[in-house]
Design a protein around this motif. Sequence first.
Motif, PDB file in Angstrom:
ATOM      1  N   ALA A  96       0.896  -1.152   0.000  1.00 14.00           N
ATOM      2  CA  ALA A  96       0.000   0.000   0.000  1.00 14.00           C
ATOM      3  C   ALA A  96       0.939   1.207   0.000  1.00 14.00           C
ATOM      4  CB  ALA A  96      -0.876  -0.001   1.239  1.00 14.00           C
ATOM      5  N   ASN A 119      -5.694 -11.226  12.728  1.00 11.02           N
ATOM      6  CA  ASN A 119      -6.291 -10.127  11.967  1.00 11.02           C
ATOM      7  C   ASN A 119      -5.185  -9.273  11.364  1.00 11.02           C
ATOM      8  OD1 ASN A 119      -8.736  -9.837  14.509  1.00 11.02           O
ATOM      9  ND2 ASN A 119      -9.132 -10.492  12.438  1.00 11.02           N
ATOM     10  N   GLY A 120      -5.387  -8.917  10.118  1.00 12.46           N
ATOM     11  CA  GLY A 120      -4.425  -8.028   9.476  1.00 12.46           C
ATOM     12  C   GLY A 120      -3.166  -8.724   8.991  1.00 12.46           C
ATOM     13  N   ALA A 121      -3.131 -10.044   9.059  1.00 10.53           N
ATOM     14  CA  ALA A 121      -1.939 -10.777   8.625  1.00 10.53           C
ATOM     15  C   ALA A 121      -1.759 -10.674   7.112  1.00 10.53           C
ATOM     16  CB  ALA A 121      -2.047 -12.243   9.029  1.00 10.53           C
ATOM     17  N   GLY A 122      -2.876 -10.448   6.396  1.00  7.48           N
ATOM     18  CA  GLY A 122      -2.806 -10.363   4.933  1.00  7.48           C
ATOM     19  C   GLY A 122      -3.524 -11.520   4.262  1.00  7.48           C
ATOM     20  N   LYS A 123      -4.398 -12.206   5.010  1.00  8.37           N
ATOM     21  CA  LYS A 123      -5.095 -13.362   4.450  1.00  8.37           C
ATOM     22  C   LYS A 123      -5.983 -12.965   3.272  1.00  8.37           C
ATOM     23  CE  LYS A 123      -7.081 -14.331   8.401  1.00  8.37           C
ATOM     24  NZ  LYS A 123      -6.517 -13.229   9.203  1.00  8.37           N
ATOM     25  N   SER A 124      -6.742 -11.891   3.459  1.00  8.05           N
ATOM     26  CA  SER A 124      -7.644 -11.470   2.384  1.00  8.05           C
ATOM     27  C   SER A 124      -6.858 -11.016   1.162  1.00  8.05           C
ATOM     28  CB  SER A 124      -8.554 -10.339   2.864  1.00  8.05           C
ATOM     29  OG  SER A 124      -9.374 -10.786   3.917  1.00  8.05           O
ATOM     30  N   LEU A 125      -5.770 -10.307   1.393  1.00  6.19           N
ATOM     31  CA  LEU A 125      -4.935  -9.868   0.264  1.00  6.19           C
ATOM     32  C   LEU A 125      -4.369 -11.073  -0.473  1.00  6.19           C
ATOM     33  CD1 LEU A 125      -2.966  -6.876   1.867  1.00  6.19           C
ATOM     34  CD2 LEU A 125      -4.780  -6.755   0.146  1.00  6.19           C
ATOM     35  N   GLN A 170     -14.969 -11.855   2.047  1.00  4.64           N
ATOM     36  CA  GLN A 170     -15.237 -11.722   3.475  1.00  4.64           C
ATOM     37  C   GLN A 170     -16.514 -10.911   3.700  1.00  4.64           C
ATOM     38  OE1 GLN A 170     -11.768 -10.329   5.501  1.00  4.64           O
ATOM     39  NE2 GLN A 170     -12.491 -10.985   7.484  1.00  4.64           N
ATOM     40  N   GLU A 194     -13.021 -16.422   5.004  1.00 10.48           N
ATOM     41  CA  GLU A 194     -13.785 -16.589   6.244  1.00 10.48           C
ATOM     42  C   GLU A 194     -15.285 -16.768   5.983  1.00 10.48           C
ATOM     43  OE1 GLU A 194     -12.712 -13.827   9.311  1.00 10.48           O
ATOM     44  OE2 GLU A 194     -10.683 -13.702   8.499  1.00 10.48           O
ATOM     45  N   HIS A 224     -10.302 -18.164  11.049  1.00 13.75           N
ATOM     46  CA  HIS A 224      -9.757 -17.999  12.393  1.00 13.75           C
ATOM     47  C   HIS A 224     -10.116 -19.184  13.257  1.00 13.75           C
ATOM     48  CE1 HIS A 224     -10.261 -13.518  11.636  1.00 13.75           C
ATOM     49  NE2 HIS A 224      -9.005 -13.814  11.540  1.00 13.75           N
TER      50      HIS A 224
END
Lengths: 235, 261
Positions: free
Chosen positions: B19, B45-51, B87, B163, B195
């Motif tokens: 980013a 959370n925020g680890a980058g799973k969705s990315l 998600q 998720e 998760h």
Amino acid sequence: MNDIWQAMATAVNLLAGLDASLVEIVARSLGVSLTAVVLATLIGLPLGAVLALSRFPGRRVILVIMNALMGLPPVVVGLIVLLMLSRSGPMGALGLLFTPAAMIIAQTILVLPIIVALSSTVIESLWQEYEEQMMSLGAGPWARVLALLWDGRFALMTTVLAGFGRANAEVGAVMIVGGNIDHVTRVMTTAIALEASRGDLALALGLGIVLLLLSLAINAASYSVREFARHRYQA
Amino acid sequence: MTGKPAPYPVKLENVWFNARTKPLIKDISATFADEEGLTVILGPNGAGKSLLLRLCHGILPAHEGLVTWGGGDDPGLHDHRQAMVFQRPVHLRRTAGGNIDFALKLHKMPRLQRAQRIDEALELTGLSRYRAIPARLLSFGEQQRLALARAWALAPDLLLLDEPTANLDPAAQRLIEEVLLKMIAGGTRVLMSSHDLNQARRLASHVVFLYRGRIKEQSSAEQFFAGPKNDLAQSFLRGDLLWWRRRAVFAPDPDKEDDKF
Ligand SMILES: Nc1ncnc2c1ncn2[C@@H]1O[C@H](COP(=O)(O)OP(=O)(O)OP(=O)(O)O)[C@@H](O)[C@H]1O
Ligand SMILES: [Mg+2]
């Protein structure tokens, strides 16, 4: 005071009796404005979609200009169209000046920025919401545009109504390029301007009432479309 | 869906995603879905799973590195043999059935077949009675199920799920897990973030552990749940890994880069 009441009474009579000259003027007004709005929509909606969905240099500039042009003074548009259509102008050979066609051209130009600017906002925000899903489903450009137009149809309808409201209410442009010729280019707003200055308050008032009702109807329609969309689709 | 090369395995080579200048996915090289089954991506959370899922789906271009599908034979998304459930589900302003219909039309399925497929998809996800209801009026959990119904209807070879059961009640969650198991048995390969460790134990054949944009561990589910090698993954399994407590809980990582972000 008496004069006003008398004029009011005559105006109501004209309306109730569907006075021929009044009806003629109202019909011409609607004809000109509706045609202009249809033309502006046919040109403006694709333009709005292109501006919303494509990225090219100058896109932002065009959007800013379109937004600025939404408040374009009608007399200026009238003046420009007059210069274009006058005998010595670039389109003078067409002989359109002081015809309903000239008025339609002027109003189309007046309404076009509204349709372009508002519809591109509608389509762009919908696209932001749908983009990832559409890409994921592999929707091609046509499928995307059609889906956005369809799903944005209610918001786009209010855009068109806003354009119609503007066309209906303006007097400056049609006065200049139409010339307010009786039985040819006289419409509601120009007739009111003329009759008011001549002192024929009854016809002016009658037309004024029609204009007001029309404006109310447009806004009511716009409101209902929004409400319907909100209830039906949480749009 | 025959004759064409499958979209798996998904291969990432030195993939970065930033980013602006801040790296979010950091130099990931890995191969996913090279074997049958479900690969679960675990991480805080925020680890980058969705990315990572978006990169694997092909809807997010990597800033550096290369993502290829099917050993490089597959052009990626455009053959639509992949489907993804996001998600946050996105539905068109149409009915639940209309949303599935839209997806099937893009796949050029004939009308009669579509109607039948929509019925099956809604039935399977317990949404039959919502067929004619505008999708955006459904509850969040129902919308998530509808997104899965739509993905199922497309019969993808590769399914990406972000998720997918995070908002579902226990019964709905079981229903969805059954659907997933059926799809996996039918040969669909699944890449799913979660998760929910219990769910991961139930469904996964492979595990990827992601932390601050890096893969810290990738192994078979058996190995992972028997005891991961990585200290962060161990802590995650115990349930005491928190992003911002990392320094306090552990000795400084030799990989100092990660602590800056
Ligand atoms: N466009 C962006 N600009 C800036 N930061 C971003 C952007 N997209 C994602 N991030 C950041 O990247 C990190 C990873 O995001 P991602 O959505 O992949 O997390 P996640 O592992 O899916 O988390 P969660 O479990 O909460 O869903 C987050 O810290 C997020 O804030
Ligand atoms: Mg996520």
